[in-house]
Design a protein around this motif. Structure first.
Motif, short mmCIF file in Angstrom:
data_model
loop_
_atom_site.label_atom_id
_atom_site.label_comp_id
_atom_site.label_asym_id
_atom_site.label_seq_id
_atom_site.Cartn_x
_atom_site.Cartn_y
_atom_site.Cartn_z
N TYR A 233 7.03 5.26 -7.44
CA TYR A 233 6.61 4.02 -8.12
C TYR A 233 6.32 2.93 -7.11
O TYR A 233 5.28 2.25 -7.17
CB TYR A 233 7.72 3.60 -9.08
CG TYR A 233 7.46 2.34 -9.86
CD1 TYR A 233 6.23 2.10 -10.48
CD2 TYR A 233 8.45 1.37 -9.99
CE1 TYR A 233 6.00 0.95 -11.22
CE2 TYR A 233 8.24 0.21 -10.73
CZ TYR A 233 7.01 0.01 -11.33
OH TYR A 233 6.79 -1.14 -12.06
N ARG A 236 3.11 3.65 -5.29
CA ARG A 236 1.92 3.38 -6.11
C ARG A 236 1.65 1.88 -6.20
O ARG A 236 0.48 1.45 -6.21
CB ARG A 236 2.11 3.97 -7.51
CG ARG A 236 1.94 5.50 -7.55
CD ARG A 236 1.91 6.06 -8.95
NE ARG A 236 3.22 6.07 -9.58
CZ ARG A 236 3.55 5.38 -10.67
NH1 ARG A 236 2.64 4.60 -11.26
NH2 ARG A 236 4.76 5.46 -11.19
N LYS A 281 10.96 -4.19 -10.37
CA LYS A 281 10.17 -5.25 -11.01
C LYS A 281 10.76 -6.63 -10.74
O LYS A 281 10.03 -7.60 -10.51
CB LYS A 281 10.09 -5.01 -12.52
CG LYS A 281 9.26 -3.79 -12.91
CD LYS A 281 9.24 -3.63 -14.42
CE LYS A 281 8.41 -2.45 -14.85
NZ LYS A 281 8.39 -2.28 -16.33
N SER A 314 2.09 -5.12 -14.15
CA SER A 314 1.77 -4.93 -15.58
C SER A 314 0.83 -3.75 -15.81
O SER A 314 0.80 -3.18 -16.92
CB SER A 314 1.15 -6.20 -16.15
OG SER A 314 -0.11 -6.46 -15.57
N THR A 315 0.07 -3.36 -14.78
CA THR A 315 -0.90 -2.27 -14.95
C THR A 315 -0.45 -0.96 -14.34
O THR A 315 -1.11 0.08 -14.55
CB THR A 315 -2.26 -2.66 -14.32
OG1 THR A 315 -2.08 -3.01 -12.94
CG2 THR A 315 -2.86 -3.86 -15.07
N THR A 316 0.63 -0.97 -13.57
CA THR A 316 1.14 0.27 -12.95
C THR A 316 2.32 0.76 -13.75
O THR A 316 3.37 0.12 -13.77
CB THR A 316 1.56 0.03 -11.48
OG1 THR A 316 0.47 -0.54 -10.76
CG2 THR A 316 1.99 1.33 -10.83
N PRO A 317 2.20 1.89 -14.43
CA PRO A 317 3.31 2.36 -15.29
C PRO A 317 4.52 2.78 -14.47
O PRO A 317 4.38 3.50 -13.47
CB PRO A 317 2.69 3.54 -16.04
CG PRO A 317 1.56 4.01 -15.16
CD PRO A 317 1.05 2.79 -14.49
N PRO A 318 5.71 2.33 -14.87
CA PRO A 318 6.93 2.75 -14.17
C PRO A 318 7.28 4.18 -14.55
O PRO A 318 6.80 4.70 -15.56
CB PRO A 318 7.99 1.76 -14.68
CG PRO A 318 7.50 1.39 -16.05
CD PRO A 318 6.00 1.39 -15.96
N SER A 320 9.10 7.25 -16.18
CA SER A 320 9.85 7.41 -17.44
C SER A 320 10.92 8.47 -17.36
O SER A 320 11.76 8.61 -18.25
CB SER A 320 8.89 7.74 -18.59
OG SER A 320 8.15 8.91 -18.27
#
Length: 324
Positions: A233, A236, A281, A314-318, A320
């Motif tokens: 993460y 990225r 975050k 906000s646009t990079t998915p964490p 899951s």
């Protein structure tokens, strides 16, 4: 191999961390989040840059942290005529002993406030590079350790730019975090004014732990577990800053490592022996934003590094789920 942090150790770490923050909070009112960031930087064995107007409590913060950890504190007022030896120290010949003796400069302290760092010449600014990166100073070929804990709290005034030297990217990258104290809220201001008779609120602070215990906490925080998905993460996020159309230079590998180190401390401070995406975050803006170099057109358009980091978050998915 170092054993991972246990649940009992993380609970103790969180309790101690909160006590340290609360103690400093008696002197630096209404700035709990910034105080937490400062202790996170210290326990991650890094340094912090405060970009603030004068009179917002930067010196108070440095003195309060030093008092809380029972450490030493020095303040260096950076001016255009300041020399590198005024920061690191100088070797002087002693006629009685017939030997050269090293006289330590003000950089040798637990907490060093480098006030208005951008007022000094680049040559003097560069005197901090080695000690900030390696916690040691080399003078006349001899190396002197700065000791542990060691943290530089540097400040610069964002308003006055006349007679200043902009910090180069290599210098900015040495700071683990960049943040701002800002003005206190209304209630805190009223409380400060009510206690105006006490010019130095840090004089009433009692040390909570020994300086050696801070080093032990740093070593303990380093054992916090970071899953491979968290590393992916962070990687990225860094790649997104490098390919963004509004940046000329993105986050370096050093910036990624800094975020991992801070996230470990942040997780332990909340009583967890493992890092979660929310830790990343919470810290991304403070740890990454000052490492970006904006495109000229974006800078003129009023785009800020903080805004870019928030948009990328906000646009990079964490992640899951954990890495396999």
């Amino acid at each position: 191999m170092t054993s991972p942090m246990t649940a009992e150790q993380s609970a103790w770490f969180a309790q101690t961390f909160s006590a340290l923050v609360d103690n400093v909070g008696q002197a630096v009112l209404g700035k709990t989040h910034v105080v937490r960031l400062a202790f996170t930087a210290m326990l991650a064995e890094g340094h912090i840059l405060l970009e603030d107007a004068p009179g917002t409590g930067k010196t108070m913060l440095a003195r309060a942290i030093a008092a809380t950890i029972d450490g030493t504190h020095n303040r260096i007022q950076f001016t255009p005529d300041l020399l590198p030896s005024d920061v690191t120290g100088v070797t002087i010949y002693d006629q009685k002993s017939g030997r050269f003796e090293f006289h330590k400069g003000p950089i040798f302290a637990s907490v060093v406030l480098a006030d208005e760092i951008n007022r000094a010449s680049p040559k003097t600014q560069s005197a901090l590079l080695e000690v900030m990166e390696e916690s040691r100073v080399t003078v006349d070929g001899v190396t002197h350790s700065a000791g542990r804990p060691f943290m530089v709290i540097a400040t610069q005034n964002p308003i006055e730019q006349a007679g200043t030297y902009r910090l180069p990217e290599a210098q900015l990258d040495r700071f683990l975090m960049k943040t701002s104290l800002g003005y206190p809220d209304h209630a805190s201001t009223v409380q400060i004014l009510a206690g105006s008779a006490a010019r130095d609120r840090t004089s009433r602070l009692a040390p909570l732990i020994r300086s050696a215990a801070v080093t032990e906490m740093s070593e303990l925080a380093a054992t916090v577990y970071v899953d491979g998905s968290i590393n992916d993460y962070i990687s990225r996020l860094a790649e997104a800053t490098r390919t963004d159309s509004e940046t000329r230079l993105g986050v370096s590998v050093r910036g990624c490592l800094a975020l991992v180190r801070c996230a470990k401390v942040w997780a332990a401070a909340q009583g967890r022996p493992y890092v979660v995406p929310d830790d990343v975050k919470d810290l991304a803006v403070a740890v990454l934003s000052h490492r970006l170099v904006l495109d000229v057109e974006a800078e003129f358009a009023g785009v800020t590094p903080e805004g870019i980091i928030e948009r990328i978050l906000s646009t990079t998915p964490p992640p899951s789920e954990r890495a396999a």
